[in-house]
Design an enzyme around this catalytic site. Structure first.
Site, PDB file in Angstrom:
ATOM      1  N   ASP A   1     -10.979 -24.725  35.931  1.00 43.47           N
ATOM      2  CA  ASP A   1     -10.545 -23.797  35.175  1.00 43.47           C
ATOM      3  C   ASP A   1     -10.312 -22.603  35.914  1.00 43.47           C
ATOM      4  O   ASP A   1     -10.590 -22.625  37.352  1.00 43.47           O
ATOM      5  CB  ASP A   1     -11.974 -23.216  34.225  1.00 43.47           C
ATOM      6  CG  ASP A   1     -12.167 -24.570  33.244  1.00 43.47           C
ATOM      7  OD1 ASP A   1     -11.378 -25.576  32.999  1.00 43.47           O
ATOM      8  OD2 ASP A   1     -13.391 -24.602  32.676  1.00 43.47           O
TER       9      ASP A   1
ATOM     10  N   ARG B   1     -20.120 -25.734  32.585  1.00 43.41           N
ATOM     11  CA  ARG B   1     -20.746 -24.526  32.437  1.00 43.41           C
ATOM     12  C   ARG B   1     -21.436 -24.315  31.283  1.00 43.41           C
ATOM     13  O   ARG B   1     -22.774 -23.443  31.386  1.00 43.41           O
ATOM     14  CB  ARG B   1     -19.392 -23.425  32.541  1.00 43.41           C
ATOM     15  CG  ARG B   1     -18.921 -23.497  33.567  1.00 43.41           C
ATOM     16  CD  ARG B   1     -17.270 -22.877  33.610  1.00 43.41           C
ATOM     17  NE  ARG B   1     -17.454 -21.301  33.125  1.00 43.41           N
ATOM     18  CZ  ARG B   1     -16.436 -20.612  32.518  1.00 43.41           C
ATOM     19  NH1 ARG B   1     -15.281 -21.229  32.740  1.00 43.41           N
ATOM     20  NH2 ARG B   1     -16.686 -19.336  32.202  1.00 43.41           N
TER      21      ARG B   1
ATOM     22  N   ARG C   1      -8.931 -31.338  36.054  1.00 40.65           N
ATOM     23  CA  ARG C   1      -8.509 -29.864  35.916  1.00 40.65           C
ATOM     24  C   ARG C   1      -9.694 -28.837  36.054  1.00 40.65           C
ATOM     25  O   ARG C   1     -10.601 -28.815  35.116  1.00 40.65           O
ATOM     26  CB  ARG C   1      -7.734 -29.666  34.682  1.00 40.65           C
ATOM     27  CG  ARG C   1      -6.456 -30.684  34.531  1.00 40.65           C
ATOM     28  CD  ARG C   1      -6.033 -30.577  32.964  1.00 40.65           C
ATOM     29  NE  ARG C   1      -5.043 -31.499  32.747  1.00 40.65           N
ATOM     30  CZ  ARG C   1      -4.588 -31.684  31.303  1.00 40.65           C
ATOM     31  NH1 ARG C   1      -5.333 -30.904  30.266  1.00 40.65           N
ATOM     32  NH2 ARG C   1      -3.457 -32.520  31.254  1.00 40.65           N
TER      33      ARG C   1
ATOM     34  N   TYR D   1     -20.006 -31.920  40.243  1.00 42.24           N
ATOM     35  CA  TYR D   1     -20.057 -30.695  40.359  1.00 42.24           C
ATOM     36  C   TYR D   1     -21.215 -29.715  40.652  1.00 42.24           C
ATOM     37  O   TYR D   1     -22.341 -30.402  40.290  1.00 42.24           O
ATOM     38  CB  TYR D   1     -19.807 -30.078  38.895  1.00 42.24           C
ATOM     39  CG  TYR D   1     -18.031 -30.369  38.412  1.00 42.24           C
ATOM     40  CD1 TYR D   1     -17.142 -29.192  38.698  1.00 42.24           C
ATOM     41  CD2 TYR D   1     -17.674 -31.528  37.955  1.00 42.24           C
ATOM     42  CE1 TYR D   1     -15.728 -29.551  38.390  1.00 42.24           C
ATOM     43  CE2 TYR D   1     -16.639 -31.470  37.418  1.00 42.24           C
ATOM     44  CZ  TYR D   1     -15.468 -30.764  37.814  1.00 42.24           C
ATOM     45  OH  TYR D   1     -14.218 -30.831  37.117  1.00 42.24           O
TER      46      TYR D   1
END
Length: 247
Positions: free
Chosen positions: A53, A198, A51, A111
């Site tokens: 964000d 993040r 998932r 990522y």
């Protein structure tokens, strides 16, 4: 029952993330499911590898869905790309074995995070990178990255609400490269908690501007206290780069 594997690219700027939210049409999953339901003539649910964000992008998100109707992979791809908005593209469709599951079969995820590190803004990349006007100490950031490698309890680096699930994850690599004003951070691991990438990037930025000592990262990890991680990097700089699956 046919099982289809999708590779998807999307600009997440105007969406509330990947995961479907009730009857809302403001998520990536919801948009794709609505189009597939029209194609199939039955309710279709897709399974994503993970998932992303709100505001986060994907270069190669992977999902799968099952459909009774016999439709070729080319027809599925053409139909999706015709009816989906132009900020979502399906770049590949494959027929896979019945047991393939985009989430459970994912072995590692990568990522990438883009930082624009100049005093002035970048007009064309302001929605796709985080602007950090302070000069970042590249050497210190690379030193700090080493502390995240390996297996750790990442409770401090997550905003995950569930306390029942394990917060232990393993990071295989974390690289930082500079190119003409941009800094790109790539992190590869066996899985990531909510906001984990993040928050890691936020700490690396704090190290880069001199607000955090790289050597303090092990104690922050050990503390399992989220308040110690400081700032969280903005969503627009984050991309799901690619997903690797078990054979």
């Amino acid at each position: 029952m046919n099982n289809y594997k999708l590779t998807i690219q999307y600009d997440g700027a105007r969406y509330k993330g990947w995961q479907r939210l009730g009857n809302s049409d403001s998520t990536i999953q919801g948009k794709i499911e609505n189009v597939l339901t029209e194609l199939a003539g039955e309710k279709i649910e897709i399974i994503g590898s993970g998932r992303t964000d709100a505001g986060v992008h994907a270069l190669a998100q992977v999902a799968n869905f099952k459909m009774k109707k016999n439709v070729t992979t080319e027809e599925v791809m053409d139909y999706l790309n015709h009816y989906l908005p132009n900020d979502i593209s399906v770049v590949r469709v494959e027929m896979v074995h019945d047991r393939f599951h985009a989430r459970y079969n994912a072995e590692e995820k990568t990522y990438s995070y883009k930082i624009w590190n100049k005093k002035y803004t970048h007009p064309f990349m302001r929605k796709y990178s985080m602007h950090v006007p302070e000069q970042l100490d590249f050497k210190k950031m690379r030193e700090a990255a080493k502390y995240f490698l390996g297996e750790h309890d990442f409770t401090s680096y997550s905003n995950a609400k569930s306390k029942k699930k394990s917060m232990v994850r393993e990071i295989y690599s974390l690289t930082i490269e500079r190119n003409d004003g941009f800094i790109e951070i790539k992190v590869c691991g066996n899985g990531f908690l909510y906001n984990m990438v993040r928050k890691i990037v936020g700490t690396l930025i704090e190290v880069g501007v001199g607000n955090v000592d790289a050597a303090s990262i092990p104690s922050i990890l050990a503390s399992k206290e989220r308040i110690q991680t400081g700032r969280m990097a903005e969503a627009e700089g984050l991309y799901l780069d690619h997903v690797t699956f078990k054979n």
